[in-house]
Design an enzyme around this catalytic site. Structure first.
Site, PDB file in Angstrom:
ATOM      1  N   GLY A 133       0.816  -1.208   0.000  1.00  0.00           N
ATOM      2  CA  GLY A 133       0.000   0.000   0.000  1.00  0.00           C
ATOM      3  C   GLY A 133       0.850   1.259   0.000  1.00  0.00           C
ATOM      4  N   GLU A 243      -7.209  13.899   2.808  1.00  0.00           N
ATOM      5  CA  GLU A 243      -7.372  12.659   3.591  1.00  0.00           C
ATOM      6  C   GLU A 243      -6.550  12.721   4.881  1.00  0.00           C
ATOM      7  OE1 GLU A 243      -6.628   9.005   1.470  1.00  0.00           O
ATOM      8  OE2 GLU A 243      -6.845   7.788   3.270  1.00  0.00           O
ATOM      9  N   GLY A 365      -1.494   6.548   4.620  1.00  0.00           N
ATOM     10  CA  GLY A 365      -0.058   6.875   4.704  1.00  0.00           C
ATOM     11  C   GLY A 365       0.428   6.570   6.104  1.00  0.00           C
ATOM     12  N   THR A 366       1.315   5.584   6.226  1.00  0.00           N
ATOM     13  CA  THR A 366       1.814   5.226   7.564  1.00  0.00           C
ATOM     14  C   THR A 366       2.717   6.350   8.092  1.00  0.00           C
ATOM     15  OG1 THR A 366       3.818   4.182   6.702  1.00  0.00           O
ATOM     16  CG2 THR A 366       1.868   2.767   6.913  1.00  0.00           C
TER      17      THR A 366
END
Ligand SMILES: Cc1cc2nc3c(=O)[nH]c(=O)nc-3n(C[C@H](O)[C@H](O)[C@H](O)COP(=O)(O)OP(=O)(O)OC[C@H]3O[C@@H](n4cnc5c(N)ncnc54)[C@H](O)[C@@H]3O)c2cc1C
Length: 389
Positions: A133, A243, A365-366
């Site tokens: 991802g 986001e 988004g980590t």
């Protein structure tokens, strides 16, 4: 309430939203958390109240209001303590609908934006793939043009509203050799032959339906391309700012809710002959948490204001998400501690809050990826430019 950003109209909106959520949503939350799915009727009710159309043009049935109405919607959704329900709502209203609104043409907007605003059609955004991802550019799903159609093959995972959404906003490679310059965005109707979905069981966000989706030779009309072919990657990057800001606002709101709940609990629970809120060690812990939460909240509001004014806030939104989600995890962990054994019991809100909060540093988004972006901006002086302006 912060009068720098909120007018009297905003406050009235907040109050009526709180009343609506208390009457129409809260009575169903326990059931939805258990079944892992939200009843369809609530989407129509949100649509009737105009909540899906807050940020969208009047031409398509929206209300075209400033971003602080959205901030209020997000905050109040967190305060009914179902991260899953909140996620289902905002993933529809701000992940999938943003692409439809910003890049869709008039025909796409009539077919998808208007029914999304009324709550008749639910959307989801499909970017993440089972193979990875974080590396968005490395995605493997393809869209091959054939006459006036595209043929889609590939798979997506962890998709919020992945099972019961009516349409899917999907990123796919139209020109794999070009890497991130060969990616495009499509709308795929759920009932197209070749689309299938499997539900995933998860730690938190239990009321939201998260799915893995497969596309097996799905033939869609070429008119379902959103925006320009090959511009998918910049579109995704562009909308990540919104986001990430959404996830920052969610984080400060759930931390605020946890602190408010803990303070109330501490004023009633006694130990050694006095209420918990008289113990200095606990008071200082609350003071630290309230300070960190307030700092994040103020920063998040300032980023919302800049985004509302049309600025490109990639750096600020990235920083906001990095710190706000970390703060929320820390605050909720500590608030659970303040409730002692009751913190661990499902009849009290902290157990679910802790589970739901954990996704903050992973989704959209980590934290590791956010640090990479921030390091590139502050150390390498990299400049991110808007894709659509
Ligand atoms: C409940 C839930 C809902 C979601 N909803 C959606 C949705 O609606 N739509 C959608 O498209 N996606 C959705 N996601 C996916 C989410 O955005 C991804 O999980 C996230 O982007 C991370 O991708 P990954 O899980 O593949 O982790 P990976 O990319 O495999 O990363 C694994 C670990 O390696 C680290 N890592 C990776 N690359 C680097 C690097 N370069 N430097 C340092 N560390 C690195 C990561 O930070 C992470 O800790 C959802 C996920 C969940 C769990």
């Amino acid at each position: 309430m912060n009068s720098m950003y909120f007018t009297e109209e905003h406050q009235l909106f907040r109050k009526s939203l709180q009343d609506f959520l208390k009457k129409e949503v809260v009575p169903h939350i326990e059931k939805w958390e258990e079944t892992g799915s939200i009843d369809r009727f609530i989407w129509k009710k949100f649509g009737e109240m105009g909540y899906f159309g807050l940020a969208y043009p009047e031409e398509y049935g929206g209300l075209d209001l400033d971003l602080f109405y959205t901030v209020i919607l997000l905050e109040e959704l967190q305060k009914i303590n179902s991260g899953g329900f909140a996620a289902a709502i905002w993933a529809h209203a701000y992940l999938s609908m943003t692409h439809v609104n910003k890049e869709g043409n008039h025909d796409i907007k009539q077919r998808y934006l208007t029914p999304s605003i009324t709550g008749e059609k639910i959307g989801c955004l499909c970017i993440t793939e089972p193979f990875g991802g974080s590396d968005v550019a490395g995605m493997r799903t393809t869209a091959v043009k054939q006459g006036d159609t595209y043929i889609i093959n590939g798979s997506k995972t962890f998709i919020t509203n992945g099972l019961y959404s009516d349409y899917l906003v999907v990123a796919a490679k139209t020109n794999p050799e070009l890497g991130n310059k060969g990616m495009s965005i499509f709308i795929i109707d759920r009932d197209m032959p070749g689309v299938s979905a499997t539900k995933l069981d998860k730690l938190g966000w239990r009321a939201s339906d998260t799915g893995e989706i497969a596309f097996d030779n799905v033939v869609i009309p070429a008119t379902n391309l959103i925006g320009e072919e090959g511009k998918g990657f910049p579109y995704i990057m562009q909308h990540f700012s919104l986001e990430r800001l959404i996830m920052s606002i969610n984080a400060h709101a759930r931390a605020e809710y946890a602190i408010e709940y803990a303070i109330q609990y501490m004023s009633e629970r006694k130990a050694f002959g006095k209420t918990l809120d008289k113990f200095q060690a606990l008071r200082h812990s609350v003071a630290d948490m309230a300070s960190e939460m307030e700092m994040c909240k103020s920063f998040n509001y300032s980023v919302a204001k800049r985004l509302n004014d049309g600025q490109y806030v990639v750096k600020e939104a990235t920083m906001a998400k990095l710190l706000s989600t970390k703060m929320a995890d820390k605050v909720i962990y500590q608030c659970l501690q303040l409730l002692g054994g009751y913190g661990y019991i499902e009849d009290y809100p902290m157990a679910r809050l802790l589970r739901d909060s954990r996704l903050g540093t992973i989704g959209g988004g980590t934290s590791e990826i956010l640090r990479e972006i921030i390091a590139k901006i502050v150390i390498d002086k990299k400049e991110y430019k808007s894709a659509t302006n």
